[in-house]
Design a protein around this motif. Structure first.
Motif, PDB file in Angstrom:
ATOM      1  N   LYS A 154       0.845  -1.190   0.000  1.00  0.00           N
ATOM      2  CA  LYS A 154       0.000   0.000   0.000  1.00  0.00           C
ATOM      3  C   LYS A 154       0.884   1.245   0.000  1.00  0.00           C
ATOM      4  CE  LYS A 154      -0.612   1.271   4.838  1.00  0.00           C
ATOM      5  NZ  LYS A 154      -0.217   2.672   4.568  1.00  0.00           N
ATOM      6  N   PRO A 155       0.369   2.360  -0.510  1.00  0.00           N
ATOM      7  CA  PRO A 155       1.156   3.598  -0.501  1.00  0.00           C
ATOM      8  C   PRO A 155       1.311   4.116   0.913  1.00  0.00           C
ATOM      9  CG  PRO A 155      -1.073   4.010  -1.273  1.00  0.00           C
ATOM     10  CD  PRO A 155      -0.945   2.530  -1.153  1.00  0.00           C
ATOM     11  N   PRO A 156       2.347   4.897   1.182  1.00  0.00           N
ATOM     12  CA  PRO A 156       2.482   5.503   2.510  1.00  0.00           C
ATOM     13  C   PRO A 156       1.356   6.488   2.757  1.00  0.00           C
ATOM     14  CG  PRO A 156       4.067   6.434   0.969  1.00  0.00           C
ATOM     15  CD  PRO A 156       3.432   5.279   0.268  1.00  0.00           C
ATOM     16  N   GLY A 157       0.852   6.492   3.977  1.00  0.00           N
ATOM     17  CA  GLY A 157      -0.231   7.426   4.313  1.00  0.00           C
ATOM     18  C   GLY A 157      -1.570   6.729   4.424  1.00  0.00           C
ATOM     19  N   PRO A 158      -2.350   6.661   3.335  1.00  0.00           N
ATOM     20  CA  PRO A 158      -3.708   6.120   3.444  1.00  0.00           C
ATOM     21  C   PRO A 158      -3.706   4.644   3.818  1.00  0.00           C
ATOM     22  CG  PRO A 158      -3.113   6.437   1.145  1.00  0.00           C
ATOM     23  CD  PRO A 158      -2.040   7.089   1.963  1.00  0.00           C
ATOM     24  N   ALA A 159      -4.662   4.271   4.659  1.00  0.00           N
ATOM     25  CA  ALA A 159      -4.790   2.870   5.074  1.00  0.00           C
ATOM     26  C   ALA A 159      -5.438   2.047   3.966  1.00  0.00           C
ATOM     27  CB  ALA A 159      -5.627   2.778   6.347  1.00  0.00           C
ATOM     28  N   LEU A 160      -5.091   0.775   3.936  1.00  0.00           N
ATOM     29  CA  LEU A 160      -5.740  -0.164   3.035  1.00  0.00           C
ATOM     30  C   LEU A 160      -6.988  -0.677   3.747  1.00  0.00           C
ATOM     31  CD1 LEU A 160      -5.891  -1.886   0.497  1.00  0.00           C
ATOM     32  CD2 LEU A 160      -4.234  -3.464   1.519  1.00  0.00           C
ATOM     33  N   LEU A 161      -8.165  -0.193   3.344  1.00  0.00           N
ATOM     34  CA  LEU A 161      -9.409  -0.511   4.038  1.00  0.00           C
ATOM     35  C   LEU A 161      -9.945  -1.883   3.654  1.00  0.00           C
ATOM     36  CD1 LEU A 161     -11.360   2.872   3.855  1.00  0.00           C
ATOM     37  CD2 LEU A 161     -10.003   1.963   5.754  1.00  0.00           C
ATOM     38  N   LEU A 162     -10.138  -2.079   2.349  1.00  0.00           N
ATOM     39  CA  LEU A 162     -10.807  -3.287   1.875  1.00  0.00           C
ATOM     40  C   LEU A 162      -9.983  -3.959   0.787  1.00  0.00           C
ATOM     41  CD1 LEU A 162     -14.435  -1.847   1.445  1.00  0.00           C
ATOM     42  CD2 LEU A 162     -13.508  -3.038   3.450  1.00  0.00           C
ATOM     43  N   VAL A 163      -9.998  -5.287   0.793  1.00  0.00           N
ATOM     44  CA  VAL A 163      -9.455  -6.083  -0.295  1.00  0.00           C
ATOM     45  C   VAL A 163     -10.585  -6.969  -0.798  1.00  0.00           C
ATOM     46  CG1 VAL A 163      -7.800  -7.851  -0.987  1.00  0.00           C
ATOM     47  CG2 VAL A 163      -7.107  -6.066   0.626  1.00  0.00           C
ATOM     48  N   ASN A 164     -11.062  -6.679  -2.002  1.00  0.00           N
ATOM     49  CA  ASN A 164     -12.214  -7.371  -2.585  1.00  0.00           C
ATOM     50  C   ASN A 164     -13.390  -7.411  -1.605  1.00  0.00           C
ATOM     51  OD1 ASN A 164      -9.947  -8.110  -4.310  1.00  0.00           O
ATOM     52  ND2 ASN A 164     -11.381  -9.503  -5.298  1.00  0.00           N
ATOM     53  N   SER A 222      -8.701 -13.104 -10.164  1.00  0.00           N
ATOM     54  CA  SER A 222      -7.981 -12.519 -11.296  1.00  0.00           C
ATOM     55  C   SER A 222      -8.117 -10.997 -11.299  1.00  0.00           C
ATOM     56  CB  SER A 222      -8.495 -13.094 -12.611  1.00  0.00           C
ATOM     57  OG  SER A 222      -9.899 -12.875 -12.738  1.00  0.00           O
ATOM     58  N   ALA A 223      -8.805 -10.446 -10.278  1.00  0.00           N
ATOM     59  CA  ALA A 223      -8.962  -8.994 -10.153  1.00  0.00           C
ATOM     60  C   ALA A 223      -8.913  -8.635  -8.675  1.00  0.00           C
ATOM     61  CB  ALA A 223     -10.276  -8.524 -10.780  1.00  0.00           C
ATOM     62  N   LEU A 224      -7.710  -8.290  -8.190  1.00  0.00           N
ATOM     63  CA  LEU A 224      -7.493  -7.943  -6.793  1.00  0.00           C
ATOM     64  C   LEU A 224      -7.849  -6.471  -6.611  1.00  0.00           C
ATOM     65  CD1 LEU A 224      -6.247  -9.176  -4.133  1.00  0.00           C
ATOM     66  CD2 LEU A 224      -4.104  -8.072  -4.839  1.00  0.00           C
ATOM     67  N   ASN A 225      -8.859  -6.197  -5.794  1.00  0.00           N
ATOM     68  CA  ASN A 225      -9.422  -4.848  -5.694  1.00  0.00           C
ATOM     69  C   ASN A 225      -9.104  -4.244  -4.338  1.00  0.00           C
ATOM     70  OD1 ASN A 225     -11.072  -2.549  -5.549  1.00  0.00           O
ATOM     71  ND2 ASN A 225     -12.630  -3.485  -6.844  1.00  0.00           N
ATOM     72  N   TRP A 226      -8.366  -3.120  -4.363  1.00  0.00           N
ATOM     73  CA  TRP A 226      -8.028  -2.393  -3.137  1.00  0.00           C
ATOM     74  C   TRP A 226      -8.885  -1.141  -3.020  1.00  0.00           C
ATOM     75  CZ3 TRP A 226      -1.980  -1.842  -2.551  1.00  0.00           C
ATOM     76  CH2 TRP A 226      -1.422  -3.108  -2.352  1.00  0.00           C
ATOM     77  N   THR A 227      -9.361  -0.870  -1.805  1.00  0.00           N
ATOM     78  CA  THR A 227      -9.993   0.406  -1.478  1.00  0.00           C
ATOM     79  C   THR A 227      -9.143   1.088  -0.422  1.00  0.00           C
ATOM     80  OG1 THR A 227     -12.213  -0.474  -1.925  1.00  0.00           O
ATOM     81  CG2 THR A 227     -12.069   1.554  -0.628  1.00  0.00           C
ATOM     82  N   LEU A 228      -8.642   2.294  -0.751  1.00  0.00           N
ATOM     83  CA  LEU A 228      -7.778   3.043   0.148  1.00  0.00           C
ATOM     84  C   LEU A 228      -8.559   4.128   0.872  1.00  0.00           C
ATOM     85  CD1 LEU A 228      -4.664   3.500  -2.169  1.00  0.00           C
ATOM     86  CD2 LEU A 228      -5.040   1.732  -0.454  1.00  0.00           C
ATOM     87  N   ALA A 229      -8.108   4.459   2.083  1.00  0.00           N
ATOM     88  CA  ALA A 229      -8.766   5.482   2.903  1.00  0.00           C
ATOM     89  C   ALA A 229      -8.267   6.856   2.499  1.00  0.00           C
ATOM     90  CB  ALA A 229      -8.491   5.223   4.378  1.00  0.00           C
ATOM     91  N   THR A 230      -8.931   7.476   1.542  1.00  0.00           N
ATOM     92  CA  THR A 230      -8.593   8.826   1.099  1.00  0.00           C
ATOM     93  C   THR A 230      -9.855   9.677   1.083  1.00  0.00           C
ATOM     94  OG1 THR A 230      -8.904   8.185  -1.214  1.00  0.00           O
ATOM     95  CG2 THR A 230      -6.667   8.033  -0.328  1.00  0.00           C
ATOM     96  N   ASN A 231      -9.698  10.959   0.768  1.00  0.00           N
ATOM     97  CA  ASN A 231     -10.836  11.875   0.790  1.00  0.00           C
ATOM     98  C   ASN A 231     -11.739  11.740  -0.431  1.00  0.00           C
ATOM     99  OD1 ASN A 231     -10.027  13.002   3.236  1.00  0.00           O
ATOM    100  ND2 ASN A 231      -8.676  14.480   2.219  1.00  0.00           N
ATOM    101  N   TYR A 232     -11.341  10.931  -1.399  1.00  0.00           N
ATOM    102  CA  TYR A 232     -12.162  10.726  -2.581  1.00  0.00           C
ATOM    103  C   TYR A 232     -12.031   9.264  -3.002  1.00  0.00           C
ATOM    104  CZ  TYR A 232      -7.652  11.075  -4.933  1.00  0.00           C
ATOM    105  OH  TYR A 232      -6.351  10.885  -5.312  1.00  0.00           O
ATOM    106  N   ASN A 233     -12.841   8.868  -3.957  1.00  0.00           N
ATOM    107  CA  ASN A 233     -12.858   7.479  -4.396  1.00  0.00           C
ATOM    108  C   ASN A 233     -11.475   7.042  -4.859  1.00  0.00           C
ATOM    109  OD1 ASN A 233     -13.746   4.963  -5.169  1.00  0.00           O
ATOM    110  ND2 ASN A 233     -14.381   5.638  -7.207  1.00  0.00           N
TER     111      ASN A 233
END
Length: 344
Positions: free
Chosen positions: A79-89, A106-117
Motif C-alpha cells: 500500500k502507498p504511505p499514508g492512506p490505510a488499506l481498508l478493503l481487499v475485494n 484474477s482482479a485484486l481490488n483495493w480500497t484506500l482510505a482517502t478523501n475521494y474514491n
C-alpha cells in the motif's frame, strides 16, 4: 519499486495521491536499468539481490494500465504511505488483525482510505492466490503479469490480458499530407486497448475501432478514449511554412547579445536536479536545455558544455544510476541524448 513511474504510464493522473509499490516477495528491488526504448515506449528492468529473476515494466504511451512482468520471482504489492488499506475485494483486512486474508482472484481490488474514491485493481490473466494484510498483498505464484488500473471501469477487466511492450512508428509524407502509423508490439491474449487523446481521434482512420465505454474525462487533456487493436492509422494535413522558417542564417541581434550573455551568467545553474517529481523535473531539465542552446548560439561553448554535464548527471540520477555512472551517456551536443542499456 517503481511507484514514480506510474506518473508516466497513466498520464491522466499527474498528481495522483496514494500510489501502490510493486516489489518482490523476497524484498525490495535493489537495482534497475533501462532495457529498451523506442519513440512511444521505454522498458525498465528491476532486480533484487535475493532473486535470480527480474521484473520488467513496459511504459507505453497511452496505456490504461501499469504492466509489471515478473520472471523468477513472486509479486509483492504494498500500500502507498499514508492512506490505510481498508478493503481487499470487499473484506476489511484491518478487522482481521494479525490473521492474513487469503483470496484467489484474477482482479485484486483495493480500497484506500482517502478523501475521494480511491480504488486500485490488479489484474492477472488467470486466477491467482494472494495473501493480504493491512500492508499489502503477496502472490503465491511467480512468473506472473500483473496489470494495475486506478478507479477502473468494468471494461478494464475485458482488456486486461493483452498489453503493449513497445511500438514501431512510421511516418510517410506525400506533398502536404502525412500518413502516421503506430504499430504496437503486443503480448498476451485478446484485444489491445490503448488511450487516444482528442488530437489523435481527430486524425484517426474512420475504420478505427473506439470503445466509448472505456473513456476518461480529464481537466487537462479532455476526453480520452480507448482505441482497440494493435495498429493506429492517422492522416494529417501539413501546414505550409514560409521561407523564413527555414532560414538557417537567422541570428540573435548583435546589439542584444551582450545583455543576453550577462543574463546567462545570472541564470547559470550550479547544482544537479534531484529529488523532484517527474513533472517538475521535466520542466527544470528543459530549462537547462534552453540555456545550453542559447549559450551555444552565442558562442559560449564552455557554458554550454557545463550545462550539458549538469543535464547528464541529473538525468542519470533521475533514472537511478547515480552521479558516478560511467559510460552511460551517448551524447553529441547539442543534438540529442540517448538511452543506453545502463542509463541515459
Amino acid at each position: 519499486s517503481f511507484s514514480f513511474l506510474l506518473f508516466f504510464s497513466i498520464f491522466l493522473f499527474v498528481f495522483l495521491a496514494g500510489i501502490p509499490t510493486f516489489s518482490a516477495a523476497s524484498g525490495p528491488f535493489t537495482s534497475y536499468a533501462v532495457r529498451r526504448w523506442d519513440f512511444l515506449s521505454v522498458e525498465y528492468e528491476w532486480t533484487t539481490k535475493e532473486d535470480a529473476g527480474h521484473m520488467r515494466v513496459p511504459i507505453c504511451y497511452g496505456s490504461p494500465y501499469i504492466t509489471a512482468m515478473y520472471s523468477g520471482m513472486k509479486p509483492r504489492l504494498s500500500k502507498p504511505p499514508g492512506p490505510a488499506l481498508l478493503l481487499v475485494n470487499g473484506t476489511d483486512v484491518a478487522a482481521r488483525g494479525t490473521d492474513p486474508l487469503t483470496i484467489t482472484t484474477s482482479a485484486l481490488n483495493w480500497t484506500l482510505a482517502t478523501n475521494y474514491n480511491q480504488n486500485w485493481v490488479f489484474y492477472t490473466q488467470n486466477e491467482v492466490q494472494w495473501t493480504c494484510t493491512m500492508e499489502g498483498c503477496t502472490a503465491e505464484e511467480s512468473d506472473l503479469v500483473v496489470r494495475a488500473a486506478h478507479n477502473p471501469s468494468e471494461r478494464h477487466f475485458l482488456y486486461r490480458s493483452a498489453y503493449a511492450t513497445g511500438a514501431e512508428l512510421e511516418v510517410v509524407v506525400d506533398d502536404d499530407d502525412a500518413a502516421i502509423h503506430f504499430r504496437w508490439e503486443v503480448q498476451g491474449e485478446g484485444q489491445l486497448a490503448m488511450f487516444a487523446l482528442p488530437h489523435h481521434r481527430q486524425i484517426l482512420s474512420h475504420a478505427t475501432r473506439i470503445d466509448p465505454a472505456l473513456s476518461v474525462h480529464t481537466g487537462l487533456a479532455g476526453k480520452i478514449s480507448a482505441v482497440i487493436g494493435s495498429d493506429w492509422y492517422m492522416s494529417e494535413g501539413l501546414s505550409e511554412l514560409g521561407e523564413s522558417f527555414w532560414d538557417g542564417g537567422a541570428t540573435i541581434d548583435a546589439d542584444k547579445a551582450q545583455a543576453i550573455i550577462a543574463q546567462l551568467q545570472v541564470d547559470k545553474p550550479t547544482e544537479v536536479i534531484a529529488n523532484q517529481d517527474p513533472y517538475t523535473f521535466g520542466k527544470r531539465i528543459a530549462r537547462l536545455a534552453r540555456l545550453a542552446l542559447i549559450a551555444k548560439e552565442l558562442g559560449e561553448e564552455g557554458y554550454a558544455m557545463d550545462v550539458a554535464r549538469l543535464m547528464e548527471q541529473s538525468l542519470s540520477i533521475a533514472l537511478g544510476f547515480g552521479d558516478q555512472a560511467t559510460n552511460e551517456v551517448l551524447r553529441t551536443f547539442p543534438c540529442s541524448y540517448c538511452l543506453s542499456a545502463r542509463g541515459v
